[in-house]
Design a protein around this motif. Structure first.
Motif, short mmCIF file in Angstrom:
data_model
loop_
_atom_site.label_atom_id
_atom_site.label_comp_id
_atom_site.label_asym_id
_atom_site.label_seq_id
_atom_site.Cartn_x
_atom_site.Cartn_y
_atom_site.Cartn_z
N TRP A 62 -1.54 16.16 2.86
CA TRP A 62 -2.65 16.72 2.09
C TRP A 62 -3.95 15.98 2.41
N PRO A 79 -1.55 22.97 2.07
CA PRO A 79 -2.30 23.68 1.03
C PRO A 79 -3.05 22.70 0.13
N PRO A 80 -4.14 23.14 -0.47
CA PRO A 80 -4.97 22.23 -1.28
C PRO A 80 -4.26 21.68 -2.51
N TRP A 81 -3.20 22.37 -2.98
CA TRP A 81 -2.49 21.91 -4.18
C TRP A 81 -1.33 20.96 -3.85
N GLY A 84 -1.18 17.49 -5.68
CA GLY A 84 -0.65 17.51 -7.04
C GLY A 84 0.86 17.66 -7.06
N LEU A 85 1.38 18.51 -6.18
CA LEU A 85 2.83 18.70 -6.12
C LEU A 85 3.54 17.42 -5.70
#
Length: 304
Positions: A62, A79-81, A84-85
């Motif tokens: 990320w 992916p941008p998320w 958080g994951l």
């Protein structure tokens, strides 16, 4: 999407991590010369460090958004998320060691903290000349074997602490070597890694020095009787590893991921010979009814 997440987790690195966890667990039994009584602590640590790996690789992907060569993986858009994951498996790492408590739990929490310091875009220790290799030295070299060896009840001793220190030094060398072919990527991100500031030859020289110091230290402890003296059989393989480092340093642009893989394979072969030497020593001790394993070295058991 699931395929991308799998690729970004770099699953080809997991067998090496599992071997490192297993080595720590085996070392703990060797240190105190005890039989395998309960495999469950090993399972908890193995699960924890698998989750730690996944979370760390996702956080790293990320942050980096790699487009060039990736050791034990391939460049895949993150992916941008994903950042958080990544916190979920990192939290799972600590939860998995909760039943063990003590040093294994502390090592897991420390490793998660190092992961966040390494790849978090606000700190990004991996972008520092020494910060990134230091995290790898502490995380893989010290905290990983510490967690698995103490999970079975091994007390700390001068020998175990020194062993973890030598492992950390070797992991620091491996971390420097792994960045040798990433100069363009690091410069493009604005990172101040050693390869970005001083180039591949200097980076590989530092890696070579770290690995050589770790090898000399381990062989010296074998001579002193802290390790089985049969482990001196590993000397030719340490020279074999150093020969690869010399060949790698002569390549333009810091070589490529295949050089890092070759280094890892040679280091694994060297470790295998050392383990075999310890096993053969154990069999001789058992046959003659001598003190076994860590109790049976020339210096005997070393307690704090």
């Amino acid at each position: 999407m699931l395929r991308s997440l799998w690729t970004l987790a770099r699953p080809r690195m997991l067998p090496w991590l599992w071997l490192l966890v297993a080595a720590g667990f085996g070392y703990g039994h060797w240190e105190v010369a005890t039989d395998l009584l309960d495999p469950r602590p090993f399972g908890w640590v193995l699960l924890a460090w698998t989750l730690l790996h996944v979370g760390t690789m996702w956080l790293n992907a990320w942050r980096d958004q790699d487009q060039g060569p990736v050791a034990f993986g391939e460049a895949t858009p993150a992916p941008p998320w994903l950042g958080g994951l990544a916190l979920l498996p990192l939290a799972g790492c600590v939860a998995a060691t909760w039943p063990l408590g003590g040093l294994p739990l502390a090592a897991a929490a420390g490793s998660v903290l190092l992961s966040l310091l390494y790849s978090n875009p606000w700190w990004a220790w991996k972008a520092h000349p020494v910060g990134g290799p230091l995290v790898n030295a502490l995380g893989y070299g010290v905290l990983t074997p510490l967690a698995s060896s103490t999970a079975m009840g091994m007390p700390l001793s001068p020998r175990s602490i020194t062993s973890f220190g030598l492992m950390g030094l070797a992991m620091m060398g491996l971390a420097f070597a792994a960045q040798a072919f990433q100069q363009d990527e690091d410069e493009g991100r604005g990172d101040r890694t050693l390869v970005a500031t001083h180039g591949p030859p200097t980076t590989l020289l530092v890696a070579r020095i770290c690995l050589a110091c770790a090898a000399v230290g381990a062989l010296a402890l074998a001579v002193l009787g802290w390790y089985p003296r049969a482990c001196l059989a590993g000397l030719p393989l340490t020279l074999w590893v150093d020969d690869h480092m010399a060949t790698w340093a002569a390549k333009p642009q810091g070589g490529g991921p295949e050089d890092a893989r070759t280094l890892l394979l040679r280091l694994a072969a060297t470790a295998g010979v050392l383990v075999l030497a310890a096993v053969c020593t154990y069999l001789v001790q058992w046959w003659f009814n001598w003190p076994l394993a860590g109790m049976g070295t020339a210096r005997g058991q070393l307690l704090l």
